[in-house]
Design a protein around this motif. Sequence first.
Motif, PDB file in Angstrom:
ATOM      1  N   GLN A  74      14.327 -16.507 -10.461  1.00 13.31           N
ATOM      2  CA  GLN A  74      15.342 -16.042  -9.538  1.00 13.31           C
ATOM      3  C   GLN A  74      15.392 -16.990  -8.341  1.00 13.31           C
ATOM      4  O   GLN A  74      14.371 -17.524  -7.923  1.00 13.31           O
ATOM      5  CB  GLN A  74      15.033 -14.642  -8.997  1.00 13.31           C
ATOM      6  CG  GLN A  74      14.571 -13.612  -9.980  1.00 13.31           C
ATOM      7  CD  GLN A  74      13.093 -13.642 -10.250  1.00 13.31           C
ATOM      8  OE1 GLN A  74      12.582 -14.623 -10.747  1.00 13.31           O
ATOM      9  NE2 GLN A  74      12.398 -12.560  -9.962  1.00 13.31           N
ATOM     10  N   LYS A  75      16.569 -17.181  -7.787  1.00 18.28           N
ATOM     11  CA  LYS A  75      16.712 -18.087  -6.644  1.00 18.28           C
ATOM     12  C   LYS A  75      17.075 -17.300  -5.393  1.00 18.28           C
ATOM     13  O   LYS A  75      17.806 -16.314  -5.471  1.00 18.28           O
ATOM     14  CB  LYS A  75      17.757 -19.153  -6.931  1.00 18.28           C
ATOM     15  CG  LYS A  75      17.301 -20.092  -8.032  1.00 18.28           C
ATOM     16  CD  LYS A  75      18.191 -21.286  -8.144  1.00 18.28           C
ATOM     17  CE  LYS A  75      17.575 -22.236  -9.179  1.00 18.28           C
ATOM     18  NZ  LYS A  75      18.153 -23.533  -9.117  1.00 18.28           N
ATOM     19  N   ARG A  76      16.555 -17.748  -4.273  1.00 22.85           N
ATOM     20  CA  ARG A  76      16.813 -17.106  -2.989  1.00 22.85           C
ATOM     21  C   ARG A  76      17.236 -18.160  -1.976  1.00 22.85           C
ATOM     22  O   ARG A  76      16.884 -19.324  -2.075  1.00 22.85           O
ATOM     23  CB  ARG A  76      15.550 -16.395  -2.472  1.00 22.85           C
ATOM     24  CG  ARG A  76      15.065 -15.270  -3.370  1.00 22.85           C
ATOM     25  CD  ARG A  76      15.997 -14.074  -3.270  1.00 22.85           C
ATOM     26  NE  ARG A  76      15.528 -12.934  -4.022  1.00 22.85           N
ATOM     27  CZ  ARG A  76      15.937 -12.616  -5.237  1.00 22.85           C
ATOM     28  NH1 ARG A  76      16.804 -13.373  -5.848  1.00 22.85           N
ATOM     29  NH2 ARG A  76      15.474 -11.558  -5.845  1.00 22.85           N
ATOM     30  N   ASP A  77      17.957 -17.703  -0.979  1.00 21.35           N
ATOM     31  CA  ASP A  77      18.418 -18.543   0.124  1.00 21.35           C
ATOM     32  C   ASP A  77      17.681 -18.057   1.368  1.00 21.35           C
ATOM     33  O   ASP A  77      18.015 -17.010   1.915  1.00 21.35           O
ATOM     34  CB  ASP A  77      19.934 -18.393   0.284  1.00 21.35           C
ATOM     35  CG  ASP A  77      20.517 -19.226   1.399  1.00 21.35           C
ATOM     36  OD1 ASP A  77      19.784 -20.028   2.014  1.00 21.35           O
ATOM     37  OD2 ASP A  77      21.716 -19.071   1.677  1.00 21.35           O
ATOM     38  N   PHE A 109      19.337 -23.007  -2.189  1.00 14.44           N
ATOM     39  CA  PHE A 109      18.585 -22.021  -2.951  1.00 14.44           C
ATOM     40  C   PHE A 109      17.311 -22.632  -3.532  1.00 14.44           C
ATOM     41  O   PHE A 109      17.289 -23.796  -3.904  1.00 14.44           O
ATOM     42  CB  PHE A 109      19.458 -21.456  -4.074  1.00 14.44           C
ATOM     43  CG  PHE A 109      20.609 -20.651  -3.552  1.00 14.44           C
ATOM     44  CD1 PHE A 109      20.484 -19.291  -3.376  1.00 14.44           C
ATOM     45  CD2 PHE A 109      21.807 -21.260  -3.221  1.00 14.44           C
ATOM     46  CE1 PHE A 109      21.540 -18.536  -2.878  1.00 14.44           C
ATOM     47  CE2 PHE A 109      22.869 -20.523  -2.725  1.00 14.44           C
ATOM     48  CZ  PHE A 109      22.735 -19.156  -2.552  1.00 14.44           C
ATOM     49  N   ILE A 110      16.265 -21.808  -3.594  1.00 17.57           N
ATOM     50  CA  ILE A 110      14.985 -22.227  -4.157  1.00 17.57           C
ATOM     51  C   ILE A 110      14.487 -21.110  -5.073  1.00 17.57           C
ATOM     52  O   ILE A 110      14.625 -19.927  -4.743  1.00 17.57           O
ATOM     53  CB  ILE A 110      13.947 -22.556  -3.054  1.00 17.57           C
ATOM     54  CG1 ILE A 110      12.651 -23.084  -3.655  1.00 17.57           C
ATOM     55  CG2 ILE A 110      13.696 -21.365  -2.160  1.00 17.57           C
ATOM     56  CD1 ILE A 110      11.661 -23.616  -2.629  1.00 17.57           C
ATOM     57  N   SER A 111      13.938 -21.496  -6.214  1.00 21.00           N
ATOM     58  CA  SER A 111      13.403 -20.476  -7.125  1.00 21.00           C
ATOM     59  C   SER A 111      12.076 -19.960  -6.576  1.00 21.00           C
ATOM     60  O   SER A 111      11.401 -20.626  -5.794  1.00 21.00           O
ATOM     61  CB  SER A 111      13.208 -21.047  -8.533  1.00 21.00           C
ATOM     62  OG  SER A 111      12.071 -21.877  -8.580  1.00 21.00           O
ATOM     63  N   ASP A 154       9.281 -22.286  -7.452  1.00 24.65           N
ATOM     64  CA  ASP A 154       9.232 -23.456  -6.574  1.00 24.65           C
ATOM     65  C   ASP A 154       8.683 -23.084  -5.196  1.00 24.65           C
ATOM     66  O   ASP A 154       7.958 -23.859  -4.578  1.00 24.65           O
ATOM     67  CB  ASP A 154      10.609 -24.107  -6.445  1.00 24.65           C
ATOM     68  CG  ASP A 154      11.009 -24.860  -7.701  1.00 24.65           C
ATOM     69  OD1 ASP A 154      10.120 -25.212  -8.501  1.00 24.65           O
ATOM     70  OD2 ASP A 154      12.224 -25.108  -7.883  1.00 24.65           O
TER      71      ASP A 154
END
Length: 83
Positions: A17-20, A51-53, A56
Motif C-alpha cells: 500500500q502507498k501513502r502520502d 507516495f511511498i510504499s 519502502d
Amino acid sequence: KNILKKKSLEIHKNGLQKRDFIYVEDVCFKLVKELYTSSKKNKLDINTNKFISILDLKKCLDIISEKKNSFKFTKTPEGYDDK
C-alpha cells in the motif's frame, strides 16, 4: 515506537500500500494561507503527491535506526484503508 522498544513492526496486508506523508507544519501553513484568501472552496486537498510504499518506509526506518528491524505481516484491522 516499536523500534525504540525493540519490538517487531506490524505491516498490514502485504506492505505494498502507498501513502502520502506530509509534515504537520506544512498542513498548518496551507490551512492558514487558505484562511486569508478570498477563495470559497468547499474542498481543500493538502498533499505532497509523493507516495511511498509501507515496505519502502520500513527500509527508510532501518536506515535511520541503523539496524534491520524485524517485522510481521498482519491482517488489516476493521475500518482501516489497506489500498
